[in-house]
Design an enzyme around this catalytic site. Structure first.
Site, short mmCIF file in Angstrom:
data_model
loop_
_atom_site.label_atom_id
_atom_site.label_comp_id
_atom_site.label_asym_id
_atom_site.label_seq_id
_atom_site.Cartn_x
_atom_site.Cartn_y
_atom_site.Cartn_z
N GLY A 206 35.09 96.14 76.01
CA GLY A 206 36.26 95.32 76.31
C GLY A 206 36.53 95.32 77.80
O GLY A 206 35.64 95.57 78.62
N GLU A 228 31.77 100.02 77.53
CA GLU A 228 31.05 98.80 77.91
C GLU A 228 32.11 97.80 78.37
O GLU A 228 32.77 97.17 77.54
CB GLU A 228 30.29 98.23 76.70
CG GLU A 228 29.21 99.14 76.17
CD GLU A 228 27.96 99.11 77.02
OE1 GLU A 228 27.86 98.26 77.92
OE2 GLU A 228 27.10 99.96 76.81
N CYS A 262 30.32 89.15 79.06
CA CYS A 262 30.53 90.20 80.06
C CYS A 262 29.50 90.10 81.18
O CYS A 262 29.84 90.23 82.35
CB CYS A 262 30.45 91.56 79.40
SG CYS A 262 28.97 91.78 78.41
P1 NAP Z 1 40.25 93.54 75.69
O1 NAP Z 1 41.55 92.87 75.78
O2 NAP Z 1 40.03 94.77 76.45
O3 NAP Z 1 39.99 93.78 74.12
C1 NAP Z 1 38.83 94.42 73.64
C2 NAP Z 1 39.20 95.26 72.44
O4 NAP Z 1 40.02 96.34 72.88
C3 NAP Z 1 40.03 94.51 71.40
O5 NAP Z 1 39.72 95.01 70.12
C4 NAP Z 1 41.47 94.88 71.78
O6 NAP Z 1 42.35 94.78 70.71
C5 NAP Z 1 41.27 96.32 72.17
N1 NAP Z 1 42.26 96.86 73.07
C6 NAP Z 1 42.69 96.36 74.25
N2 NAP Z 1 43.58 97.19 74.83
C7 NAP Z 1 43.73 98.23 73.97
C8 NAP Z 1 44.52 99.40 73.98
N3 NAP Z 1 45.33 99.69 75.00
N4 NAP Z 1 44.43 100.25 72.94
C9 NAP Z 1 43.61 99.98 71.90
N5 NAP Z 1 42.83 98.88 71.83
C10 NAP Z 1 42.89 98.02 72.85
O7 NAP Z 1 39.07 92.60 76.12
P2 NAP Z 1 38.90 91.08 75.76
O8 NAP Z 1 39.67 90.28 76.72
O9 NAP Z 1 39.13 90.86 74.32
O10 NAP Z 1 37.32 90.95 76.02
C11 NAP Z 1 36.84 90.56 77.22
C12 NAP Z 1 36.46 91.73 78.08
O11 NAP Z 1 35.44 92.51 77.46
C13 NAP Z 1 35.87 91.23 79.38
O12 NAP Z 1 36.29 92.02 80.45
C14 NAP Z 1 34.37 91.39 79.13
O13 NAP Z 1 33.61 91.42 80.29
C15 NAP Z 1 34.34 92.66 78.35
N6 NAP Z 1 33.07 92.81 77.60
C16 NAP Z 1 32.17 93.77 77.98
C17 NAP Z 1 30.95 93.89 77.32
C18 NAP Z 1 29.91 94.92 77.71
O14 NAP Z 1 29.01 95.18 76.93
N7 NAP Z 1 30.00 95.53 78.87
C19 NAP Z 1 30.64 93.02 76.26
C20 NAP Z 1 31.60 92.06 75.91
C21 NAP Z 1 32.80 91.96 76.59
P3 NAP Z 1 43.37 93.53 70.57
O15 NAP Z 1 42.55 92.30 70.44
O16 NAP Z 1 44.14 93.87 69.35
O17 NAP Z 1 44.21 93.56 71.82
#
Ligand code: NAP
Length: 460
Positions: A206, A228, A262
């Protein structure tokens, strides 16, 4: 709390879901803990029967799984099918190779005999994003289940139907209750789960913000974690690059999954002598994309995953322009139902501009013109992120030299094709730590135990 599954290509509410109650959550964790005691004792061959069957079911039902992704987060249907097929390959890859990856390793002490064996840890908690609703799950399920762990997973709130479909896949594949559990839970419940002593590790994919929060919590509990996180990958074009080949990858690298990847190409760093021509062709290709129903094979531009994601990205572009960036293309919402954004190119982004250090998670390309290779490498490394990157040149030896100097977890020469179950995936800096996929991915949540056999005199 309740949350909704919404079709981002037209705004239609598809279904409403509620979080698990604390009683339901406790029952799920107790079942997973009980199952771990059984599953850890299964042979690799026995585990592979279930994991291979899940792979087979995914591959046999590509269209049904793919349509749900398209419906719920707007991925174009052809890309969604590709994601399902790749997820099946990941599961099959670990079913086939886990025993070899985790085989005991003979060591070479000065005296006697010793070896390192790998054993599972217990319940692993996965927290996963919506951008690849199945692939992200397969990346943790394949390795960690084959290693003998069991999984509980909190998926992103906007893909509840995909989360449920992936959990049902395991039931259909003959998995016992508690082997793979989908947990529709809030952030507060997730925090309490990280504290729970039955959880032995946390795998998060995330944003950096989520990573900081969960990694800190895991650290306080002295629990192992893999992170990740986001990226702002450089796409370096040197003066000897083949422009036709390069521009095709530039468009794919920025626009695949409507730019919500990502390790997408996000910063286009082009050597001066090719910069004008690259920009002309890149702008032409992005401007030619046609928004439409992502369920329609002919559509070349899908919506963003949610309305909130669109609003946030538009505001980020506005702030970049206020900070001095120039808008070369797009920058606006597309006037049609659904959460569609024009493909966008920003130029003249100086280090003082907030955009310089941010990730743009959507169809927004940041363009930089540089004098030469050395300046390209310097700029690529002037980032808080370190996920991936690419370099385009007709001289592969030069490409390797540049790849070695860019500070990221992955580099691609004349391509940006990361999709291979055998290749480790992950980053450094704010892009996180740990690796998923490949032989490395299965080592993240196992106990590496040293065993030394006596063939020496008793002490004293
Ligand atoms: P996100 O807001 O961080 O959400 C990812 C996951 O984390 C979701 O299940 C979200 O739940 C949960 N989450 C967020 N904050 C949390 C907290 N404080 N406590 C517990 N769970 C929490 O990310 P996104 O906007 O959905 O995804 C995009 C991001 O992911 C981008 O930065 C992207 O680059 C990154 N990403 C990285 C990779 C890699 O392999 N490096 C792959 C794909 C994506 P909720 O939906 O319920 O908030």
């Amino acid at each position: 709390m309740s949350y909704q599954s919404v079709n981002p290509s037209n705004g239609e509410v598809l279904e409403t879901f509620a979080d698990l109650t604390s009683g339901q959550l406790e029952a799920a964790i107790a079942t997973a803990a009980g199952q771990y005691e059984v599953w850890r004792r299964k042979s690799y061959a026995q585990r592979a029967v279930v994991v291979n069957e899940a792979a087979r079911l995914l591959a046999a039902n590509v269209d049904a799984f793919a349509r749900l992704v398209t419906l719920e987060m707007g991925k174009r249907i052809g890309e969604a099918r590709g994601e399902v097929e790749f997820s099946a390959r990941i599961l099959a890859y670990y079913a086939k190779n886990a025993e070899r990856f985790l085989a005991p390793v003979k060591l070479d002490p000065a005296v006697g005999e010793a070896y390192m064996e790998s054993s599972p840890l217990g319940i692993v908690f996965g927290v996963e994003p919506w951008d690849f609703p199945y692939y992200q799950l397969a990346r943790v399920a394949g390795p960690h289940l084959m290693a003998g762990n069991v999984l509980v997973v909190k998926h992103a709130g906007c893909v509840p139907q995909c989360a449920a479909a992936f959990a049902k896949l395991w039931i259909d594949a003959g998995a016992p209750p508690g082997l793979y559990t989908n947990l529709p839970i809030s952030h507060a419940q997730s925090d309490r789960l990280v504290d729970d002593p039955r959880i032995k590790g946390v795998a998060l994919t995330g944003s950096a913000e989520a990573g900081r929060s969960i990694a800190a919590r895991a650290g306080r509990n002295l629990k192992i974690s893999s992170m990740e996180l986001g990226g702002s990958d450089a796409f370096i074009v040197l003066e000897d690059a083949d422009l036709e080949h390069t521009v095709k990858w530039a468009v794919w690298g920025r626009m695949y999954n409507t730019g919500q990847t990502c390790c997408a190409a996000k910063r286009f760093i082009v050597v001066d002598s090719l910069a004008d021509e690259f920009l002309r062709r890149f702008k032409g290709a992005l401007g030619a994309l046609e928004p439409g129903d992502p369920m329609d094979e002919r559509t070349t531009l899908g919506p963003l995953s949610t309305e909130a994601a669109l609003v946030q990205l538009l505001a980020q572009v506005d702030r970049a322009i206020e900070g001095g960036a120039k808008l070369l293309l797009g920058g606006k919402r597309i006037d049609r139902p659904g959460s569609f954004m024009q493909p966008t190119i920003l130029t003249d982004i100086e280090p003082g501009n907030p955009a310089f250090r941010q990730e743009f998670f959507g169809p927004v390309a940041l363009f930089f013109r540089v004098k030469d290779e050395a300046e390209a490498i310097r700029l690529a490394n002037d980032s808080d992120f370190g996920l991936g990157g690419s370099v385009f040149t007709n001289d592969v030896a030069r490409g390797r030299r540049v790849a070695s100097q860019v500070e990221t977890g992955m580099m691609f020469i004349n391509n940006i094709s990361w999709a291979d179950a055998a290749l480790p995936f992950g980053g450094i800096k704010n892009s996180g730590y740990g690796r998923e996929l490949g032989a490395m991915g299965i080592q993240e949540f196992v106990n590496k135990k040293l065993v030394r056999v006596a063939s020496m005199a008793a002490p004293g």
